[in-house]
Design a protein around this motif. Structure first.
Motif, PDB file in Angstrom:
ATOM      1  N   LYS A   1      10.538  -6.978  -9.033  1.00  0.00           N
ATOM      2  CA  LYS A   1      11.738  -7.779  -8.759  1.00  0.00           C
ATOM      3  C   LYS A   1      12.882  -6.902  -8.272  1.00  0.00           C
ATOM      4  O   LYS A   1      13.596  -7.264  -7.333  1.00  0.00           O
ATOM      5  CB  LYS A   1      12.144  -8.564 -10.003  1.00  0.00           C
ATOM      6  CG  LYS A   1      11.196  -9.707 -10.300  1.00  0.00           C
ATOM      7  CD  LYS A   1      11.482 -10.355 -11.630  1.00  0.00           C
ATOM      8  CE  LYS A   1      10.373 -11.360 -11.953  1.00  0.00           C
ATOM      9  NZ  LYS A   1      10.371 -11.751 -13.341  1.00  0.00           N
TER      10      LYS A   1
ATOM     11  N   LEU B   1      12.269  -5.954  -4.680  1.00  0.00           N
ATOM     12  CA  LEU B   1      12.566  -7.063  -3.774  1.00  0.00           C
ATOM     13  C   LEU B   1      14.075  -7.293  -3.666  1.00  0.00           C
ATOM     14  O   LEU B   1      14.592  -7.577  -2.576  1.00  0.00           O
ATOM     15  CB  LEU B   1      11.858  -8.329  -4.243  1.00  0.00           C
ATOM     16  CG  LEU B   1      11.892  -9.532  -3.308  1.00  0.00           C
ATOM     17  CD1 LEU B   1      11.444  -9.159  -1.897  1.00  0.00           C
ATOM     18  CD2 LEU B   1      11.011 -10.639  -3.863  1.00  0.00           C
TER      19      LEU B   1
ATOM     20  N   ARG C   1      17.542 -16.862  -3.121  1.00  0.00           N
ATOM     21  CA  ARG C   1      16.429 -16.055  -3.633  1.00  0.00           C
ATOM     22  C   ARG C   1      16.951 -14.828  -4.372  1.00  0.00           C
ATOM     23  O   ARG C   1      16.445 -14.470  -5.430  1.00  0.00           O
ATOM     24  CB  ARG C   1      15.512 -15.636  -2.471  1.00  0.00           C
ATOM     25  CG  ARG C   1      14.304 -14.872  -2.899  1.00  0.00           C
ATOM     26  CD  ARG C   1      13.365 -15.724  -3.721  1.00  0.00           C
ATOM     27  NE  ARG C   1      12.219 -14.948  -4.126  1.00  0.00           N
ATOM     28  CZ  ARG C   1      11.684 -14.984  -5.335  1.00  0.00           C
ATOM     29  NH1 ARG C   1      12.152 -15.806  -6.235  1.00  0.00           N
ATOM     30  NH2 ARG C   1      10.655 -14.230  -5.633  1.00  0.00           N
TER      31      ARG C   1
ATOM     32  N   LEU D   1      16.276 -13.980  -8.270  1.00  0.00           N
ATOM     33  CA  LEU D   1      15.622 -12.712  -8.631  1.00  0.00           C
ATOM     34  C   LEU D   1      16.454 -11.921  -9.632  1.00  0.00           C
ATOM     35  O   LEU D   1      15.913 -11.342 -10.573  1.00  0.00           O
ATOM     36  CB  LEU D   1      15.374 -11.864  -7.388  1.00  0.00           C
ATOM     37  CG  LEU D   1      14.151 -12.222  -6.564  1.00  0.00           C
ATOM     38  CD1 LEU D   1      14.186 -11.475  -5.239  1.00  0.00           C
ATOM     39  CD2 LEU D   1      12.885 -11.892  -7.320  1.00  0.00           C
TER      40      LEU D   1
ATOM     41  N   LYS E   1      15.373  -4.786  -1.271  1.00  0.00           N
ATOM     42  CA  LYS E   1      15.034  -5.140   0.109  1.00  0.00           C
ATOM     43  C   LYS E   1      15.957  -6.218   0.647  1.00  0.00           C
ATOM     44  O   LYS E   1      16.424  -6.159   1.787  1.00  0.00           O
ATOM     45  CB  LYS E   1      13.581  -5.621   0.203  1.00  0.00           C
ATOM     46  CG  LYS E   1      12.564  -4.538   0.241  1.00  0.00           C
ATOM     47  CD  LYS E   1      11.186  -5.134   0.471  1.00  0.00           C
ATOM     48  CE  LYS E   1      10.133  -4.054   0.555  1.00  0.00           C
ATOM     49  NZ  LYS E   1       8.809  -4.623   0.834  1.00  0.00           N
TER      50      LYS E   1
END
Length: 87
Positions: A72, A75, A26, A30, A78
């Motif tokens: 994006k 995220l 992921r 991203l 994170k």
């Protein structure tokens, strides 16, 4: 029979990607999407410079891309914090 089911279940679990694999996949996608947004913003600015797009359409597209890019990046940050990846 029960032993064979346990063995099959164990094999199936081993075939699934781990949480870390999913996290890094992921993250990779991203980052690629965020870079694509950056490229699109650059292309839009060049299109505006050449006079091939109106200012209103340019601003609308830039706002939309910038919003997506911000989300994006948030995220990505994170995921990096969750995975304890040094910056």
């Amino acid at each position: 029979m029960a032993q064979r089911r346990r063995s099959t279940l164990s094999t199936a679990r081993g075939a699934l990607p781990s949480d870390a694999d999913q996290c890094f996949c992921r993250l990779y996608s991203l980052i690629a999407e965020e870079q694509a947004d950056e490229d699109a913003l650059y292309a839009l600015s060049k299109t505006l410079e050449r006079g091939q797009i109106e200012v209103q359409a340019y601003l609308k597209a830039v706002r939309s891309l910038a919003r997506d890019q911000f989300m994006k990046k948030a995220l990505i940050n994170k995921i990096v914090a969750y995975a304890h990846i040094p910056k």
